[in-house]
Design a protein around this motif. Sequence first.
Motif, short mmCIF file in Angstrom:
data_model
loop_
_atom_site.label_atom_id
_atom_site.label_comp_id
_atom_site.label_asym_id
_atom_site.label_seq_id
_atom_site.Cartn_x
_atom_site.Cartn_y
_atom_site.Cartn_z
N ALA A 180 0.83 -1.21 0.00
CA ALA A 180 0.00 0.00 0.00
C ALA A 180 0.86 1.26 0.00
N GLY A 181 1.90 1.27 0.83
CA GLY A 181 2.78 2.43 0.89
C GLY A 181 3.52 2.66 -0.41
N PHE A 182 3.97 1.57 -1.03
CA PHE A 182 4.67 1.71 -2.31
C PHE A 182 3.71 2.18 -3.39
N SER A 183 2.47 1.73 -3.34
CA SER A 183 1.48 2.15 -4.33
C SER A 183 1.28 3.66 -4.30
N ILE A 184 1.17 4.22 -3.09
CA ILE A 184 1.00 5.67 -2.97
C ILE A 184 2.26 6.39 -3.45
N THR A 185 3.43 5.88 -3.06
CA THR A 185 4.70 6.51 -3.46
C THR A 185 4.88 6.46 -4.96
N ALA A 186 4.63 5.29 -5.57
CA ALA A 186 4.80 5.15 -7.01
C ALA A 186 3.84 6.05 -7.78
N SER A 187 2.60 6.17 -7.29
CA SER A 187 1.62 7.02 -7.94
C SER A 187 2.05 8.49 -7.90
N ALA A 188 2.57 8.93 -6.74
CA ALA A 188 3.05 10.30 -6.61
C ALA A 188 4.26 10.55 -7.52
N CYS A 189 5.16 9.57 -7.59
CA CYS A 189 6.35 9.71 -8.44
C CYS A 189 5.96 9.76 -9.91
N LYS A 190 4.98 8.98 -10.30
CA LYS A 190 4.53 8.99 -11.70
C LYS A 190 3.95 10.35 -12.06
N GLU A 191 3.12 10.91 -11.19
CA GLU A 191 2.53 12.22 -11.47
C GLU A 191 3.60 13.30 -11.53
N ALA A 192 4.54 13.26 -10.58
CA ALA A 192 5.61 14.27 -10.58
C ALA A 192 6.49 14.13 -11.81
#
Length: 360
Positions: A180-192
């Motif tokens: 779950a934590g990686f999912s949020i991090t990866a999603s934020a990194c993709k948007e950035a």
Amino acid sequence: MNDKDKRGRRGKQLLTWGGFSLLVVLLLPLVPYAIQAATGQNGNTAKVVNPIDVPSPGAELWREVRQRDGVYVGTTQVQGVDTGVLINKTGEDWRLYRMTELVPYGAILMGLILGAILLFYFIRGRIRVPGGFSGKMILRFTLSERMVHWFTAIIFWLLGITGLILLYGRFVLIPLLGPAGFSITASACKEAHNLFGPLFLFAMLALFITFVKDNFYARGDLKWLLKGGGMFGGHVSAGRFNAGEKIWFWLATVLGFALCITGLVLDFAVFGQGRDVMALSHIIHSISAVVMIGVSFGHIYIGTAGMEGSFSSMANGYVDANWAKSHHDLWYEEAKHSVGAETPKTSVTAGGIAQARREI
């Protein structure tokens, strides 16, 4: 022979002839096919047909769906790019390449570069300024040049870190953050990554226009390379940028613009580019990024811990006179005569840079 035996014998005969007749009835229609198979269509020598060559509508359909023998475009009411292609083989090839080649070989490349830098540091140590600092400073980079450099560097590493998280995060961050934590991090990194990616094009254009005039080949560059920048044969003269810095500039320029172009293709998939073009852009983008990140490790090392007195050139724009004479003596002579005099080190402070420029 009594009547009972006669009736039994007659029954056996009837059973035998009946079975024979049934066999003839069943086999007789197959005789023409047997003759055709034995002699061929035109009476030629018999030919064995490979069962694989027998067409199967289901198998042929699936081969076309999987694009086994080429690209097949079907018919669909939905009009658009690649809408007639049910399964794109290029996308599957890219996925396999990413997982089986890019991820492991990219990590090996960056690891080898970091290992080589550490080994060089332990063997050679920090490169000191010959004779120590003189206390006299000379302007190396103007404020506008430093702003362009740091703007490019910040955007590059923002994109580099977010890209590395998307590429290697599942192996490193999932054990630490959980799925779950990686999912949020990866999603934020993709948007950035997608949001700030286009800014890198403007940064690269500004960097190229600012520094290209001093990065063409000049007399002495080949000698600098042959002597390894002075590590193999004493001091080597150099202008404002030595041959190693020029190689880094042109490598960063080629890879940087490759990242920009392919990044725009991937960011804005609304201009008719198909999945084949997208997959190829992914390959070029990822390879360019991994190579550029790996080589930048060396650039950062030389500009910070590797060479004494280098970081100040991008921190406040000034370098010590002894540093300039040791590493860029040709440029030092030109710069010294153009500005008229060297500047005392005490003048180069957070509040005294403007005053130091007036003194120069």
